[in-house]
Structure formats: structure tokens, C-alpha cells
Design an enzyme around this catalytic site. Structure first.
Site, short mmCIF file in Angstrom:
data_model
loop_
_atom_site.label_atom_id
_atom_site.label_comp_id
_atom_site.label_asym_id
_atom_site.label_seq_id
_atom_site.Cartn_x
_atom_site.Cartn_y
_atom_site.Cartn_z
N LYS A 150 0.85 -1.20 0.00
CA LYS A 150 0.00 0.00 0.00
C LYS A 150 0.89 1.26 0.00
O LYS A 150 1.88 1.29 -0.70
CB LYS A 150 -0.98 -0.07 1.17
CG LYS A 150 -1.90 -1.29 1.05
CD LYS A 150 -2.78 -1.52 2.23
CE LYS A 150 -2.04 -2.25 3.32
NZ LYS A 150 -2.90 -2.86 4.34
N ASP A 205 -5.07 -7.77 9.58
CA ASP A 205 -6.47 -7.30 9.63
C ASP A 205 -7.48 -8.36 9.19
O ASP A 205 -8.60 -8.41 9.68
CB ASP A 205 -6.66 -5.98 8.85
CG ASP A 205 -6.12 -6.02 7.44
OD1 ASP A 205 -5.48 -7.03 7.07
OD2 ASP A 205 -6.31 -5.04 6.70
C1 BGC Z 1 -1.41 -6.45 2.94
C2 BGC Z 1 -2.20 -7.43 3.78
C3 BGC Z 1 -3.48 -6.78 4.28
C4 BGC Z 1 -4.24 -6.19 3.12
C5 BGC Z 1 -5.52 -5.50 3.55
C6 BGC Z 1 -2.28 -5.85 1.86
O1 BGC Z 1 -1.57 -4.87 1.18
O2 BGC Z 1 -0.31 -7.09 2.36
O3 BGC Z 1 -1.43 -7.89 4.87
O4 BGC Z 1 -4.25 -7.75 4.93
O5 BGC Z 1 -3.44 -5.25 2.44
O6 BGC Z 1 -5.29 -4.47 4.42
#
Ligand code: BGC
Length: 473
Positions: free
Chosen positions: A162, A198
Site C-alpha cells: 500500500k 487485519d
Molecule cells: C497487505 C495485507 C493486508 C491487506 C488488507 C495488503 O496490502 O499485504 O497484509 O491484509 O493489504 O489491508
């Protein structure tokens, strides 16, 4: 497809590559299935694009959990600190209070110590405001990034995703970084820490209400899912009995090139200009952080081909991130969508006519619909696997879901559910929108860990120390 019948022929060549048939989705699902198996394998997991991370969560709630907990939540839209109480008598998780702390954008890509000091300082302020300073409450840390968990309280960051990219954290234990930051402050203490993704928090927060909740799914800024896998299939962790929750990290599906045939030039562009090119390819086709960008690039192309906005050369459309993902939801609203589209296009300073408004809506629908269908294919893969694991003719299960895209988009959930039914016809899946999985769910994981601690690890620890005492005697 909701608008397929109306697709104006003229824009078809541009949008067609984003329309995935059921057969294509079945094909994607079988590729993902191979990916899941590879990620679980003892010797194959190192190279796997879908990481399938053991979470050391071996049980879902049974309704006997109770107590007060702190929870931290980093990795979604905001950073939050919470005080949560689990009430056994009412089988309820109650949020006592919470506080949102902004993580400034430059901190998301800045120095490690600065980020963790910020977290510790938000937590410190919160503890003081709640008058919890003398107590050392157990803490659930929802850290929504791929982590290799060694134990429930040891969690090594594999990579940022992200908007985050602080150099130097990858490869390090996040619990140690947090504890060090708390120690540097020296004015409060924290008890045992449980690290939670999460998705796991979401599954667990729904699990308190519905004990058949064995899948957690997030479709928000990022996307991911976890589910209860048979221990005998989790080759990387010792033991054959029972189940363990596996954090699939399905966002990484395609990082080995296995989705090249469905990646459009727009997806490639989004990936190339992101802060982490080449990783989380599946996520970049699906989640809220990227959908707006895909739409923007499509609008730009359509206007370059003189199919939109009378072919105006628009600087607006060349501005990264100008088209927010929330516009997609607004434009697709059933009653107000077209009006919203007119307002948004005007705000963006684009010269539009009525035909443009409809094409823009079609573009939004195409992009969000592809996202919902790809998620459905992935969820169906998991449900089908769970059914076969258990040798059942029919699997009945519940998925705890959270995330802004799933919650806010007007027809995303409907399209996803419809498509899952087609791709996993032998599974009856109930969808339960989680109430604050990242906050309350983290407390739940901590509570279950504490409950089990009485039975398993503590016992194990006691036996181990008893044995070493014997040796020393
Ligand atoms: C992460 C995950 C997370 C998901 C939703 C992804 O970019 O790698 O660990 O659960 O985003 O937040």
C-alpha cells in the site's frame, strides 16, 4: 455485467480486456489454487508468490473469552489506538474508547524509528487519557502487512505494501520495534503482545458472533484473506492436528507472472508507477488504493482516442491520483450516480456532455466489476479448498468481511456474492460485515491467545521449565 448490453461499440476495444468471462475466472481460480498449495509447501513456499503465512492462531473464539485489552491498528486508512473490553456474559466485544492518529505521508516512507516513536507516542497519549497508566494491559497489534510470524508475538515484516515504504523495517520484528519505542519513552509499559493481520482480526471479530466464521477477507486500501487450514497441510509448522489460520496474502498472486494474460496495459502502468513495482499484482487490480488510478488511465486513453470529452487534451487526466476511488462508488450509485458524475467531472474541470457522463459510468462499472469478480474467484478458490480438505459434499461457512471498497461501493458485494455462487456451487457462504475487525478483532485474537495460553503454550512452557529444573537438580 450490469451494463454490458449497453456498451457503446465505440469504446468496446478499450474496455473489453477488462471483462473477464466465467471461464477465465475459473482458470484464474485454478491458478490460485496451485499458488495456495505452493505457498503451504515446506520446500516450495520460499518461491511462492502467494505467501500463505501461518498466523499461530489455532482457534476461533468459543465465547469464553473476557477481559480488557489495548489494540493498535496500522495499515488501513488511519492509524488507531483502542481500549476494548470483551464481556463474556453478553458474548460481546465493547469498544470503550478509541483515538485516530494521523500518520503523515512522509512518515509512511520515512525513517523506521520516527514511525515507531510516533506509534508509541499516540499509544502513550491514549493510555494517559484513559487513565490506564499504572496497568499493563495485553495488546493486540493489527499490522496489516505481510509478516512472517514465528510466534503470536514475533512478526517479521516481509515487505511493505500500500502506501508504506519505510526503509530498514523489512526483515525485522515489528514487536521488538514497538517495544523498543515504548522503552525509549519510559513512561508506560505494555503487557503481552499479539500480532494480527487485519484479515485475521476480521475473522475473529465475526467469530465471536458466528462460530462458523472461518474466513476473513478485506477489500479496502489493500486486499487479502485468511482462512482456517488443516494443520496437516501446513507443512511449515510442526504438528498434524487441528487447524491454523493462514494469512494467504493473496494480493501477491501474479507476482511470478502468472496473471500476465489478464493484466492490461493500464494495470501495468499502475504497477510501474507505484512505490513497489512488480509486487502485489493481484492487489493492484482490485483494491481501493489503485482502482481510481485504473479509471483515470482508461479515461485518459479514451479521450486521447477522441472517444471522450471531444478529445480535449486534458492535463487534469494526466495528473496521478486525481480520480479518487470513492468517485467510482459515487458515480455508480443507482439513483444519484449520473448527477454525481456530472458534479465530479465539473469539479475536475473537464468539458463533458451527456454521452461522456454515461461512458464514464461505464468505465467505473467495468473496473469495479472486474475487481469484484476477481475477488470472487479468489474467495471461491479458498472455499472450494476448505470443502475438499474436509471431504464434504457441501461446505457451509461464514466469511467476515471488511474494507471500504466492499462496504461503500453500491453493488460490489452483490456482484462478488453472485459470482462466488457460480464459481463455488457446492459451498453456501454467508457474508458477515465485520464490526471493526481491526480494533475489536485484534482484542479477540489476544483474548483467544490468552485463553489457549492456559491450555497449550503455558502448559508447554511449564513442562519445559519443569524439565530443565529437573536437569539442573
Ligand atoms: C497487505 C495485507 C493486508 C491487506 C488488507 C495488503 O496490502 O499485504 O497484509 O491484509 O493489504 O489491508
Amino acid at each position: 455485467f450490469s451494463h454490458q448490453g449497453e456498451m457503446p461499440l465505440i469504446v468496446q476495444p478499450v474496455l473489453q480486456p477488462l471483462r473477464l468471462s466465467l471461464d477465465k475466472l475459473r482458470d484464474v481460480s485454478s491458478r490460485l489454487h496451485k499458488g495456495l498449495v505452493q505457498g503451504l509447501g515446506k520446500h516450495s513456499h520460499h518461491r511462492a508468490a502467494v505467501k500463505m503465512l501461518p498466523t499461530f492462531v489455532r482457534a476461533t473464539p468459543d465465547g469464553t473469552e473476557k477481559g480488557d485489552f489495548l489494540a493498535l491498528d496500522l495499515g488501513g486508512t488511519n492509524f488507531r489506538v483502542l481500549h476494548v473490553r470483551v464481556l463474556q456474559a453478553e458474548q460481546k466485544v465493547v469498544k470503550m474508547d478509541s483515538q485516530i492518529c494521523v500518520v503523515p505521508k512522509d512518515m509512511m516512507t520515512g525513517a523506521t524509528q520516527q514511525l515507531f516513536d510516533h506509534i508509541a507516542s499516540c499509544l502513550g497519549d491514549f493510555i494517559a487519557s484513559q487513565e490506564l497508566k499504572g496497568q499493563t494491559l495485553p495488546l493486540g497489534f493489527t499490522f496489516s502487512f505481510p509478516c512472517e510470524q514465528k510466534e503470536i508475538d514475533k512478526s517479521i515484516l516481509i515487505r511493505w505494501t500500500k502506501g508504506f515504504n519505510c526503509p530498514g523495517v523489512e526483515g525485522r520484528d515489528v514487536v521488538t520495534l514497538l517495544r523498543d519505542a515504548v522503552r525509549r519513552r519510559g513512561d508506560y509499559d505494555i503487557g503481552s503482545v499479539a500480532m494480527v493481520n487485519d484479515t485475521v482480526g476480521t475473522m475473529m471479530s465475526c467469530g465471536y458472533k458466528d462460530q462458523s466464521c472461518e474466513i476473513g477477507m478485506i477489500i479496502g486500501t489493500g486486499t487479502n484473506a485468511c482462512y482456517m487450514e488443516e494443520m496437516k497441510n501446513v507443512k511449515r509448522v510442526e504438528g498434524e492436528d487441528g487447524r491454523m489460520c493462514i494469512n494467504t496474502e493473496w494480493g501477491g498472486f501474479g507476482d511470478d507472472g502468472s496473471l500476465r494474460d489478464i493484466q492490461t496495459e493500464f494495470d501495468q502502468m499502475v504497477d510501474k508507477t507505484s512505490i513497489n513495482p512488480g509486487v502485489h499484482i493481484f492487489e493492484k487490480m482490485i483494491s481501493g488504493m489503485y482502482l481510481g488510478e485504473i479509471v483515470r488511465l482508461l479515461l485518459l486513453r479514451l479521450s486521447e482516442e477522441k472517444l471522450l470529452f471531444k478529445g480535449q487534451k486534458s492535463e487534469v487526466l494526466q495528473t496521478p491520483e486525481i480520480f479518487q476511488t470513492k468517485f467510482i462508488s459515487e458515480i455508480e450509485e443507482e439513483d444519484t450516480g449520473l448527477d454525481n458524475a456530472r458534479r465530479i467531472l465539473t469539479q475536475l474541470d473537464l468539458q463533458w456532455d451527456e454521452a461522456d457522463v454515461r461512458v464514464v459510468r461505464l468505465v467505473c462499472d467495468t473496473v469495479s466489476s472486474r475487481s469484484a469478480r476477481l475477488c470472487a474467484a479468489a474467495l471461491a478458490t479458498i472455499a472450494n479448498k476448505m470443502r475438499l480438505n474436509r471431504g464434504l459434499d457441501r461446505l457451509q461457512t461464514t466469511v467476515g468481511v471488511d474494507g471500504t471498497v466492499y462496504r461503500k461501493h453500491p453493488n460490489f458485494s452483490e456482484e462478488l456474492q453472485l459470482t462466488v455462487r457460480l464459481l463455488a456451487p457446492e459451498c453456501s457462504i454467508t457474508f458477515l460485515v465485520s464490526e471493526d475487525g481491526s480494533g475489536k478483532g485484534a482484542a479477540m485474537v489476544t483474548a483467544v491467545a490468552q485463553r489457549l495460553c492456559v491450555l497449550f503454550p503455558c502448559l508447554h512452557f511449564l513442562i519445559k521449565s519443569y524439565m530443565s529444573d529437573l536437569k539442573n537438580e
